[in-house]
Design a protein around this motif. Sequence first.
Motif, PDB file in Angstrom:
ATOM      1  N   GLN A  36     -38.380  81.314  54.783  1.00  0.00           N
ATOM      2  CA  GLN A  36     -39.506  81.869  55.534  1.00  0.00           C
ATOM      3  C   GLN A  36     -40.701  82.107  54.616  1.00  0.00           C
ATOM      4  O   GLN A  36     -40.577  82.736  53.574  1.00  0.00           O
ATOM      5  CB  GLN A  36     -39.097  83.178  56.224  1.00  0.00           C
ATOM      6  CG  GLN A  36     -40.095  83.662  57.237  1.00  0.00           C
ATOM      7  CD  GLN A  36     -40.361  82.637  58.346  1.00  0.00           C
ATOM      8  OE1 GLN A  36     -39.456  81.991  58.838  1.00  0.00           O
ATOM      9  NE2 GLN A  36     -41.602  82.480  58.709  1.00  0.00           N
ATOM     10  N   GLY A  40     -44.908  80.180  58.148  1.00  0.00           N
ATOM     11  CA  GLY A  40     -43.768  79.658  58.900  1.00  0.00           C
ATOM     12  C   GLY A  40     -42.688  79.123  57.976  1.00  0.00           C
ATOM     13  O   GLY A  40     -42.804  79.195  56.752  1.00  0.00           O
ATOM     14  N   PRO A  41     -41.614  78.578  58.555  1.00  0.00           N
ATOM     15  CA  PRO A  41     -40.509  78.090  57.730  1.00  0.00           C
ATOM     16  C   PRO A  41     -40.916  76.863  56.917  1.00  0.00           C
ATOM     17  O   PRO A  41     -41.598  75.970  57.411  1.00  0.00           O
ATOM     18  CB  PRO A  41     -39.411  77.753  58.742  1.00  0.00           C
ATOM     19  CG  PRO A  41     -40.102  77.604  60.043  1.00  0.00           C
ATOM     20  CD  PRO A  41     -41.350  78.420  59.983  1.00  0.00           C
TER      21      PRO A  41
END
Length: 84
Positions: A36, A40-41
Amino acid sequence: MDSIDAILGDIPLPPYITAEDVTFAIKAITVHAAEQWPDGPRCRNDRAPHPCRLHRWGRRVLDQRGLTDPQIHALIAEQEAARR
């Protein structure tokens, strides 16, 4: 999708998925796992938006081999246990 993904596209699958390909695919999805970030990822290995090209390739190989999510998780756990 990252700009490099748009240019290069997905990594092609091997014509026949072997047990060795499954080993490489498990390695790809564990090394290229999500992490993370504020935006965002992202891939833990190359910081590309997750899932990156190698993670997607690994999942496609395992899907072609007919493995289910529980089977994939078991293979990942087995690989991690072997490293300890």
